[in-house]
Design a protein around this motif. Structure first.
Motif, PDB file in Angstrom:
ATOM      1  N   LEU A 125       0.767  -1.027  -0.100  1.00  0.00           N
ATOM      2  CA  LEU A 125      -0.275  -0.189   0.010  1.00  0.00           C
ATOM      3  C   LEU A 125       0.946   1.182   0.029  1.00  0.00           C
ATOM      4  O   LEU A 125       0.528   2.251  -0.802  1.00  0.00           O
ATOM      5  CB  LEU A 125      -1.093   0.082   1.337  1.00  0.00           C
ATOM      6  N   LEU A 126       1.784   1.447   0.668  1.00  0.00           N
ATOM      7  CA  LEU A 126       2.914   2.452   0.629  1.00  0.00           C
ATOM      8  C   LEU A 126       3.545   2.772  -0.632  1.00  0.00           C
ATOM      9  O   LEU A 126       3.418   3.844  -1.034  1.00  0.00           O
ATOM     10  CB  LEU A 126       4.033   1.983   1.836  1.00  0.00           C
ATOM     11  N   ALA A 127       3.873   1.421  -1.357  1.00  0.00           N
ATOM     12  CA  ALA A 127       4.565   1.902  -2.460  1.00  0.00           C
ATOM     13  C   ALA A 127       3.482   2.186  -3.503  1.00  0.00           C
ATOM     14  O   ALA A 127       3.763   3.143  -4.423  1.00  0.00           O
ATOM     15  CB  ALA A 127       4.981   0.495  -3.273  1.00  0.00           C
ATOM     16  N   GLY A 128       2.110   1.782  -3.645  1.00  0.00           N
ATOM     17  CA  GLY A 128       0.997   2.178  -4.198  1.00  0.00           C
ATOM     18  C   GLY A 128       0.413   3.596  -4.035  1.00  0.00           C
ATOM     19  O   GLY A 128       0.610   4.430  -5.204  1.00  0.00           O
ATOM     20  N   LEU A 129       0.776   3.948  -2.974  1.00  0.00           N
ATOM     21  CA  LEU A 129       0.447   5.572  -2.620  1.00  0.00           C
ATOM     22  C   LEU A 129       1.468   6.342  -3.021  1.00  0.00           C
ATOM     23  O   LEU A 129       1.323   7.430  -3.448  1.00  0.00           O
ATOM     24  CB  LEU A 129       0.199   5.579  -1.100  1.00  0.00           C
ATOM     25  N   ILE A 130       2.795   6.057  -2.771  1.00  0.00           N
ATOM     26  CA  ILE A 130       3.945   6.775  -3.218  1.00  0.00           C
ATOM     27  C   ILE A 130       3.732   7.157  -4.729  1.00  0.00           C
ATOM     28  O   ILE A 130       4.255   7.809  -5.415  1.00  0.00           O
ATOM     29  CB  ILE A 130       5.282   6.244  -2.981  1.00  0.00           C
ATOM     30  N   ALA A 131       3.555   5.772  -5.279  1.00  0.00           N
ATOM     31  CA  ALA A 131       3.325   5.879  -7.031  1.00  0.00           C
ATOM     32  C   ALA A 131       2.178   6.660  -7.507  1.00  0.00           C
ATOM     33  O   ALA A 131       2.260   7.125  -8.554  1.00  0.00           O
ATOM     34  CB  ALA A 131       3.442   4.628  -7.476  1.00  0.00           C
ATOM     35  N   GLY A 132       1.255   6.697  -6.720  1.00  0.00           N
ATOM     36  CA  GLY A 132      -0.004   7.302  -7.142  1.00  0.00           C
ATOM     37  C   GLY A 132      -0.882   6.355  -7.744  1.00  0.00           C
ATOM     38  O   GLY A 132      -1.831   6.624  -8.562  1.00  0.00           O
ATOM     39  N   ILE A 133      -0.972   5.123  -7.533  1.00  0.00           N
ATOM     40  CA  ILE A 133      -1.678   3.939  -8.175  1.00  0.00           C
ATOM     41  C   ILE A 133      -3.289   4.373  -7.427  1.00  0.00           C
ATOM     42  O   ILE A 133      -3.261   4.510  -6.268  1.00  0.00           O
ATOM     43  CB  ILE A 133      -1.152   2.713  -7.871  1.00  0.00           C
ATOM     44  N   PRO A 134      -4.271   4.455  -8.657  1.00  0.00           N
ATOM     45  CA  PRO A 134      -5.692   4.372  -7.677  1.00  0.00           C
ATOM     46  C   PRO A 134      -5.935   3.451  -6.746  1.00  0.00           C
ATOM     47  O   PRO A 134      -5.638   2.371  -6.542  1.00  0.00           O
ATOM     48  CB  PRO A 134      -6.488   4.355  -9.100  1.00  0.00           C
ATOM     49  N   THR A 135      -6.769   3.791  -5.780  1.00  0.00           N
ATOM     50  CA  THR A 135      -7.083   3.014  -4.590  1.00  0.00           C
ATOM     51  C   THR A 135      -8.781   2.438  -4.762  1.00  0.00           C
ATOM     52  O   THR A 135      -9.234   1.946  -3.886  1.00  0.00           O
ATOM     53  CB  THR A 135      -7.065   3.689  -3.276  1.00  0.00           C
ATOM     54  N   LYS A 136      -8.982   2.607  -6.074  1.00  0.00           N
ATOM     55  CA  LYS A 136     -10.200   1.629  -6.604  1.00  0.00           C
ATOM     56  C   LYS A 136      -9.565   1.150  -7.564  1.00  0.00           C
ATOM     57  O   LYS A 136      -8.749   1.455  -8.311  1.00  0.00           O
ATOM     58  CB  LYS A 136     -11.267   2.796  -6.869  1.00  0.00           C
ATOM     59  N   SER A 137     -10.396  -0.170  -7.851  1.00  0.00           N
ATOM     60  CA  SER A 137      -9.934  -1.007  -8.939  1.00  0.00           C
ATOM     61  C   SER A 137     -11.194  -1.616  -9.542  1.00  0.00           C
ATOM     62  O   SER A 137     -12.167  -1.263  -9.315  1.00  0.00           O
ATOM     63  CB  SER A 137      -8.979  -1.963  -8.512  1.00  0.00           C
ATOM     64  N   ALA A 138     -10.868  -2.501 -10.309  1.00  0.00           N
ATOM     65  CA  ALA A 138     -12.007  -3.251 -11.261  1.00  0.00           C
ATOM     66  C   ALA A 138     -12.927  -3.740 -10.098  1.00  0.00           C
ATOM     67  O   ALA A 138     -14.333  -3.618 -10.361  1.00  0.00           O
ATOM     68  CB  ALA A 138     -11.576  -4.320 -12.015  1.00  0.00           C
ATOM     69  N   HIS A 139     -12.676  -4.364  -9.046  1.00  0.00           N
ATOM     70  CA  HIS A 139     -13.678  -4.890  -8.049  1.00  0.00           C
ATOM     71  C   HIS A 139     -13.517  -4.261  -6.878  1.00  0.00           C
ATOM     72  O   HIS A 139     -14.428  -4.617  -5.735  1.00  0.00           O
ATOM     73  CB  HIS A 139     -13.200  -6.355  -7.767  1.00  0.00           C
ATOM     74  N   MET A 140     -12.572  -3.441  -6.359  1.00  0.00           N
ATOM     75  CA  MET A 140     -12.657  -2.917  -5.263  1.00  0.00           C
ATOM     76  C   MET A 140     -12.952  -1.439  -5.150  1.00  0.00           C
ATOM     77  O   MET A 140     -12.327  -0.492  -5.790  1.00  0.00           O
ATOM     78  CB  MET A 140     -10.862  -3.142  -4.625  1.00  0.00           C
ATOM     79  N   ASP A 141     -13.930  -0.860  -4.278  1.00  0.00           N
ATOM     80  CA  ASP A 141     -14.175   0.349  -4.143  1.00  0.00           C
ATOM     81  C   ASP A 141     -13.653   1.282  -3.429  1.00  0.00           C
ATOM     82  O   ASP A 141     -13.792   2.528  -3.040  1.00  0.00           O
ATOM     83  CB  ASP A 141     -15.786   0.622  -4.312  1.00  0.00           C
TER      84      ASP A 141
END
Length: 548
Positions: A272-288
């Motif tokens: 999650l830390l890596a995703g937030l640093i990279a700016g990856i969306p925190t919503k996905s195809a199945h996760m709101d």
């Protein structure tokens, strides 16, 4: 950039397979542009012509029997030059018009039914693809030029998806009379360095917390098959991590680095830390990002963590294959993080909202301290300068530009669109200021009247496809059901509903006819009629972590 079946790739990819797999690419011999071969459909009357551009790249045009005079020229996204499990190299024109991966919708027939002419080409250089954007600029202009010589065209629309943003943007600036309107779908804002640096950051963080043998963007730079094999081998290591996390959601404790091994911090917190640093969306195809279950997803940040996991597959695939393509143009060593302050890439809002998923303040501080103390990657000055200048654009076109992107695009990050608008706005403001200076200096009524005809107008429209508020489904055990129906809107890459795509197409036709984007009142009415299109003109997704 084209969607890639990474689940299939991850399932079939292994280091031993990379050594034994024979990858063969047929390279087409250059040819001179010649008259295409045309066939008329006996049922519909549509005339389809296929030919070759000067360099040998294939192209195709389609003219319906009710042709209205408006012609659309399609630019596809990036294509890797070599095959691998789950991907085959194009052998010609793959797409004639926008295609929605999630909804399996091809806009070709509806557009032909409306009387629009269609053209597309396979942007290949000597039979290879990759990041050949400079060549694509010239090929796209050639396609428009030779088509206009054969067919009577009243209005021309140049549009495309993904990497097309890095082709169409400089193309319309170099050839301002090539089109009457420009459309970019889920598009990249040049330079690719803005987003690629975030992907490289994420791979670097993976090497710190998950597998120290991962080289990430440091593995890129060899040309041809050797470079392709090197990237595939490194991506296989990431594939192993993604496979494990798909089973346990990253619940195992960190094994790296030694200072954090065996701590209470689970792998999912570092993900999650890596995703937030990279700016990856925190919503996905199945996760709101907000729905919870009583057992396995008891808190919203856990939902967001699984969203980052689901989104990571394509984002890191793009970082690898897109990065390798770029490195063949600019050279090895385009990534440097010697001066990166990773803590500054986390917003206060993210630190608050996702505090529990990040293992609390103690976990956050421990991980950030580890990143700050870890050895950094030093880039090559020449390669770094080249990637910054890649696909250089001034964003000063006066043509109407219509953008459409998803709220949670997991491949070309949604922050590309507000960056595009920001760059266009800066250029517009500069031109308007220069015009005002001339108007203030006008010494006669006739001079002022003449200047009125050249007053710059704001001519960029950004539309966004949003997700529903909630859409995550859970199994009987409380696990998120990643086999359930995905969100009907706002997720995936180059994935939109029929209504969203056709609204974009119609706005482009109207803009080409008038030379201007529709006024805001009309836009408000139009967007309100299409489910999940944003109706707030001030809406924008999170910005990219890196930008000018």
């Amino acid at each position: 950039m084209k969607n890639i079946n990474f689940k299939k790739l991850i399932a079939t990819l292994g280091a031993s397979a990379l050594i034994s797999t024979g990858l063969v690419v047929a390279v087409a011999a250059p040819a001179h542009a010649a008259d295409p071969v045309c066939v008329t459909d006996a049922k519909t009357g549509t005339i389809t012509c296929e030919g070759k551009l000067t360099g040998g790249a294939a192209y195709k045009t389609m003219v319906p029997s009710n042709y209205s005079g408006t012609f659309y020229f399609w630019q596809h996204g990036v294509r890797p030059s070599y095959p691998y499990p789950g991907y085959s190299v194009p052998k010609g024109v793959e797409e004639m018009a926008p295609y929605s991966v999630n909804n399996k919708f091809d806009a070709s027939k509806p557009m032909l039914d409306l009387g629009y002419g269609l053209a597309a080409y396979d942007c290949s250089t000597g039979g290879l693809h990759g990041w050949n954007t400079a060549d694509c600029v010239e090929m796209l202009n050639e396609l428009i030029t030779i088509t206009k010589k054969r067919i009577s065209i009243k209005k021309t629309v140049v549009y495309g998806s993904s990497m097309a943003g890095a082709v169409i943007t400089p193309m319309i600036e170099k050839y301002p009379n090539a089109a009457d309107a420009v459309g970019i779908l889920a598009g990249l804002t040049p330079s690719v360095n803005y987003e690629l640096k975030s992907g490289c950051d994420m791979l670097y963080i993976f090497s710190i917390f998950f597998d120290p043998t991962i080289k990430g963007c440091g593995v890129m730079g060899l040309k041809g098959l050797p470079g392709h094999y090197a990237v595939l081998g490194d991506f296989a290591k990431v594939g192993a991590l993604l496979t494990q996390w798909s089973l346990d959601y990253g619940s195992k404790p960190l094994a790296y680095p030694a200072a954090l091994a065996g701590s209470a911090i689970p792998q999912r917190s570092a993900l999650l830390l890596a995703g937030l640093i990279a700016g990856i969306p925190t919503k996905s195809a199945h996760m709101d990002g907000i729905s919870t279950s009583a057992t396995l997803v008891p808190e919203q940040s856990i939902n967001a963590t699984v969203a980052v996991l689901e989104n990571t597959q394509e984002l890191l695939g793009t970082a690898y294959f897109g990065g390798q393509a770029v490195s063949e143009v600019v050279g090895a060593g385009f990534y440097d993080n010697t001066k990166t302050d990773f803590a500054s890439l986390l917003s206060d809002a993210d630190l608050g909202r996702f505090n529990l998923g990040l293992s609390g303040d103690d976990g956050i501080n421990a991980m950030l301290a580890t990143l700050a103390a870890s050895p950094r990657i030093k880039g090559d000055a020449t390669a770094m300068a080249k990637i910054v200048a890649l696909d250089k654009s001034k964003f000063d076109t006066s043509k109407p530009v219509v953008l459409l992107s998803n709220e949670a695009d997991r491949l070309v990050l949604p922050g590309n669109t507000p960056l595009y608008v920001s760059k266009m706005k800066a250029s517009y403001n500069a031109r308007l200021a220069a015009w005002n200076t001339k108007m203030m200096a006008a010494t006669s009524e006739s001079a002022a009247s003449a200047l009125l005809k050249s007053k710059p107008v704001w001519n960029t429209l950004a539309m966004y496809a949003l997700t529903p508020e909630t859409y995550t489904q859970f199994t009987a055990t409380g696990a998120p059901d990643l086999t359930a129906a995905m969100s009907p809107s706002g997720v995936g890459h180059q994935s939109f509903t029929k209504g969203q795509i056709m609204t974009w197409v119609r706005v482009l036709a109207s803009s080409a006819k008038t030379g201007r984007i529709p006024n805001q009142a009309f836009v408000n009415v139009l967007l309100a009629k299409v489910p999940y299109l944003n109706t707030d003109p001030d809406y924008q997704p999170n910005e990219l972590k890196y930008q000018d």
